[in-house]
Design a protein around this motif. Structure first.
Motif, PDB file in Angstrom:
ATOM      1  N   ILE A 151       1.395  19.683 -20.586  1.00  0.00           N
ATOM      2  CA  ILE A 151      -0.107  19.710 -20.236  1.00  0.00           C
ATOM      3  C   ILE A 151       0.144  20.995 -20.718  1.00  0.00           C
ATOM      4  O   ILE A 151      -1.257  20.959 -21.774  1.00  0.00           O
ATOM      5  CB  ILE A 151      -0.090  19.101 -19.315  1.00  0.00           C
ATOM      6  N   LYS A 152       0.559  21.874 -20.774  1.00  0.00           N
ATOM      7  CA  LYS A 152       0.315  23.187 -20.630  1.00  0.00           C
ATOM      8  C   LYS A 152      -0.035  23.192 -22.644  1.00  0.00           C
ATOM      9  O   LYS A 152      -0.891  24.679 -22.725  1.00  0.00           O
ATOM     10  CB  LYS A 152       0.763  24.756 -19.815  1.00  0.00           C
ATOM     11  N   ALA A 153       0.745  22.884 -23.383  1.00  0.00           N
ATOM     12  CA  ALA A 153       0.561  23.108 -24.428  1.00  0.00           C
ATOM     13  C   ALA A 153      -0.005  22.269 -24.764  1.00  0.00           C
ATOM     14  O   ALA A 153      -0.559  23.289 -26.348  1.00  0.00           O
ATOM     15  CB  ALA A 153       2.285  22.829 -24.478  1.00  0.00           C
TER      16      ALA A 153
ATOM     17  N   LYS B  17      -4.757  19.476 -15.362  1.00  0.00           N
ATOM     18  CA  LYS B  17      -4.481  18.242 -14.979  1.00  0.00           C
ATOM     19  C   LYS B  17      -5.296  17.220 -14.265  1.00  0.00           C
ATOM     20  O   LYS B  17      -6.172  17.873 -13.907  1.00  0.00           O
ATOM     21  CB  LYS B  17      -3.353  18.622 -13.382  1.00  0.00           C
ATOM     22  N   SER B  18      -5.110  16.340 -14.319  1.00  0.00           N
ATOM     23  CA  SER B  18      -5.833  15.240 -14.273  1.00  0.00           C
ATOM     24  C   SER B  18      -5.659  14.350 -12.395  1.00  0.00           C
ATOM     25  O   SER B  18      -4.169  15.306 -12.204  1.00  0.00           O
ATOM     26  CB  SER B  18      -6.065  13.655 -14.900  1.00  0.00           C
ATOM     27  N   ILE B  19      -5.688  13.568 -12.176  1.00  0.00           N
ATOM     28  CA  ILE B  19      -5.872  12.838 -10.848  1.00  0.00           C
ATOM     29  C   ILE B  19      -4.867  12.437 -11.281  1.00  0.00           C
ATOM     30  O   ILE B  19      -3.846  12.690  -9.941  1.00  0.00           O
ATOM     31  CB  ILE B  19      -6.665  12.583 -10.612  1.00  0.00           C
ATOM     32  N   ASP B  20      -4.963  11.900 -12.284  1.00  0.00           N
ATOM     33  CA  ASP B  20      -3.312  11.080 -12.369  1.00  0.00           C
ATOM     34  C   ASP B  20      -2.024  12.101 -12.009  1.00  0.00           C
ATOM     35  O   ASP B  20      -1.036  11.446 -11.872  1.00  0.00           O
ATOM     36  CB  ASP B  20      -2.844  10.410 -13.490  1.00  0.00           C
ATOM     37  N   ASP B  21      -2.491  13.301 -13.037  1.00  0.00           N
ATOM     38  CA  ASP B  21      -1.464  13.714 -13.566  1.00  0.00           C
ATOM     39  C   ASP B  21      -0.725  14.730 -11.986  1.00  0.00           C
ATOM     40  O   ASP B  21       0.560  14.845 -11.919  1.00  0.00           O
ATOM     41  CB  ASP B  21      -1.455  15.269 -13.928  1.00  0.00           C
ATOM     42  N   LYS B  22      -1.675  15.079 -11.170  1.00  0.00           N
ATOM     43  CA  LYS B  22      -1.585  15.428 -10.034  1.00  0.00           C
ATOM     44  C   LYS B  22      -1.005  14.185  -8.784  1.00  0.00           C
ATOM     45  O   LYS B  22      -0.076  14.715  -8.094  1.00  0.00           O
ATOM     46  CB  LYS B  22      -3.161  16.131  -9.545  1.00  0.00           C
TER      47      LYS B  22
END
Length: 450
Positions: free
Chosen positions: A307-309, A314-319
């Motif tokens: 994600i950083k690359a 970060k989306s809500i789903d990522d969190k």
């Protein structure tokens, strides 16, 4: 026999502490996650919050319940195996196998009920804390109220009772058949076949979950779910085959261990070959801890770097996924470590008679202590090896699909930390319990155990 079971538990509560701790922790974990299903299904909960809660309670709770089931069953099996002398005495005084089964299963049922009752309070507190975690990360709206309802109670009672009573019934059935003569070997083979079938199914399911990863896209929100499930199922499968795996490793390295360890090494190899079935109860939480922690930590690190690359936030789903992963690792790792310590303490304390006999035969306390230490090293190496295989099997498909690389770039630091925790928990518990047990004079230990 039910009255005898009640008196047995009341007169010797210390014997059942390990079982009670396993059942209590298992009930807390099961009800904690299942209460999220009650919360997500309550009236007035918005669809997004309900989805997060139902996913957490269903998927993560399902994996946790599977590990809880195996852990509680393993502890009950060890407990019953340690009661051979008592069961023989009951048989010699006229008790029938059916009466002994009712007594032992009745004890297991009482312990399970007590565990569930004691677990309600901690499970509610843990469930509230878990809901607050989701609300603080904006995955669940603040207006959602915590609900501890029928899903939590039903799952906690069902998992704990089935695991406790089922394991107690199978273990005492094997013990009574062995004492009857002739049929014990067949009962043992039947039990081994059942365990092998379960282990093979777990390995097949795990392999299928890993293969599913390659059919997904790198940006799928559920990409991590399949390899994580695969790593968990492979860990369970390896744990089912733990006795055979341990004997195989001893067949290869038994000679070098005996040569390097001298008298203590010889005792280590001999004892571990004879006690492979009992030691499998310690390998289960060790393999599960190593496999689940290694796979989940590395996959989350790979996801964060990807994600950083990409330059995205970060989306809500990522969190949501990151929170789930951290909760999974934290809960399962803590549970497996406590179960490992619990099982090692119970098994080492039970060996008071064995240690006393070895000392009367000429072994010094130092040699016995070194033997226990070497057993701990062999257990640690075995559990870490197969746990690492399971974890790596989950990491590789995820890394290939997510980054087009084969191995993660995060190095060995996380794995070394996981191994260090596993080694410290195994060795410290074994050695400290052995030191305490060896304080009892050899003659006294043999006399008390007899």
């Amino acid at each position: 026999m039910f009255a005898l079971a009640m008196r047995s538990v009341r007169q010797r509560p210390g014997r059942f502490v390990a079982t009670l701790i396993a059942a209590l922790l298992g009930a807390v974990i099961t009800m904690m996650f299942s209460s999220l299903l009650d919360t997500g299904g309550a009236a007035g909960v918005d669809s997004k919050s309900a989805e997060v809660l139902n996913t957490s309670g269903g998927v993560v709770g399902g994996y946790s319940s599977l590990l809880v089931f195996f852990a509680v069953a393993s502890t009950l099996t060890v407990n019953v195996r340690q009661r051979d002398d008592e069961i023989k005495l009951l048989r010699s005084t006229g008790a029938t196998p059916a009466q002994i089964k009712r007594m032992v299963v009745g004890e297991a049922a009482m312990i399970a009920v007590v565990a569930v009752v004691l677990a309600v309070g901690p499970a509610m507190l843990a469930g509230r804390a878990l809901l607050k975690m989701f609300q603080d990360s904006d995955q669940v709206v603040d207006s959602v109220d915590y609900v501890f309802g029928p899903m939590a109670l039903t799952s906690g009672i069902a998992i704990t009772l089935v695991a406790s009573m089922g394991a107690a019934f199978l273990a005492v059935r094997r013990a009574t058949k062995a004492m009857a003569g002739g049929s014990g070997a067949e009962g043992k083979r039947r039990g081994n076949r059942l365990r092998n079938v379960g282990g093979a199914l777990a390995l097949l399911v795990g392999a299928g979950a890993l293969a599913t990863t390659f059919a997904m896209n790198a940006t799928d929100s559920a990409l991590m779910a399949a390899p994580a499930a695969g790593a968990i199922m492979l860990s369970v499968g390896f744990a089912c085959f733990a006795p055979a795996l341990l004997r195989a490793l001893l067949g290869v390295f038994g000679g070098p261990i005996a040569a390097v360890g001298g008298a203590s090494g010889y005792l280590t190899v001999h004892n571990m070959r004879q006690r492979a079935e009992q030691l499998s109860g310690m390998l289960m939480p060790l393999i599960s801890f190593t496999g689940v922690a290694t796979a989940t930590f590395y996959m989350q690190l790979v996801e964060n770097d990807a994600i950083k690359a990409s330059g995205l936030t970060k989306s809500i789903d990522d969190k949501n996924l990151e929170t789930l992963n951290l909760v999974v690792v934290g809960v399962i790792a803590a549970f497996c470590c406590i179960m490992l310590v619990n099982s090692l303490y119970a098994a080492t304390t039970y060996r008071s008679k064995e240690f006393g006999g070895q000392r009367l035969a000429g072994a010094t306390p130092g040699q016995v202590l070194r033997m226990v230490g070497m057993e701990g090293v062999v257990l640690t190496v075995t559990g870490v090896f197969f746990g690492t295989v399971a974890g790596l099997a989950g990491i590789l498909p995820f890394t290939i699909v997510r980054t087009d690389s084969v191995l993660p770039d995060q190095g060995l630091g996380v794995w070394v930390g996981v191994v260090a925790v596993a080694a410290v928990a195994t060795l410290l518990t074994s050695l400290l319990t052995a030191v305490r047990t060896l304080r009892t004079p050899a003659i006294t230990a043999v006399g008390l155990a007899a």
